[in-house]
Enzyme design. Sequence first.
Site: not given
Length: 221
Positions: A116, A120, A212, A215
Site C-alpha cells: 500500500r 495514496t 499491522d 508487522d
Amino acid sequence: MNTEDQFKDLIAKHQLVVMHHPLIQHKLTYLRDKNTGSKDFRQLVSEIAMLLCYEATRDLPLEETTVETPVGVAKAKVIAGRKLAFIPILRAGLGMVDGVLSLVPAAKVGHIGLYRDPKTLKPVEYYSKLPNDIDQRDVIVLDPMLATGGSSIDSVSIIKKSHPKSIKFMCIIAAPEGIKAFISVHPDVQLYCAAVDDHLNKNGYIVPGLGDAGDRIFGTL
C-alpha cells in the site's frame, strides 16, 4: 438503507459470512491484544484461519464410496474431485497458509504481492505467481485484514484474469468501508471474516482492529 441493514442484507444473500463461533471469538480477543507477542500472534492467526476455512469449504460437494473397516464395509463419502487453491496476499496472508493447509493439505498455493502506497493508500502490485491449472480450481484468497479493500479488490481482479472456477475471500477482521468497496466491484465473491469492526482511521487502519498484521506476524514492529 443504513450500514447495519446493508450488512444484514449481504449476510442474508450469503455474500458476507461473519463467523461468531466461540473458539474464533476467544482467539480473536488475544489476537487483538497489543501485548500478544509474535510467536503467539502467528499461532492465533493460523488457528483462526483454520476455523474460518472449515466454514468456507462447507459447500464442497461429496460423492459416495465404500471403505473396508476392521469389522465390515461401510458406505462413506469423499470430496467429489474438487480442486482448491489458496492465494495469500503478501505478506500478511502468509500467516494464514499453514492453518488452511492443515485442513486441505493437497491444495495448491499461489502468491500475490501488493503493498500500500503510504501517501495514496492505493495498492501497488509487485509479484504474482498462480498455479498453472488455476482455471480448474476453486480459489480462496487469504489476507488477515480487509481495510480499504484496495489490495483485496486488485488481487481478486488479477486472479479473475486466469478464470478460476470460483473465488472466495477470507479475512479475519474487516472494516465496513472495505466490505462495501469490495462487494461493489466483486459482488460474485463471497467474503468470510471473524469480525466487522467500526471504521478506518485517517491512515487507513481498522479501528479497533489489531494494528499491522504483517508487522505483528513477522515481528517487524
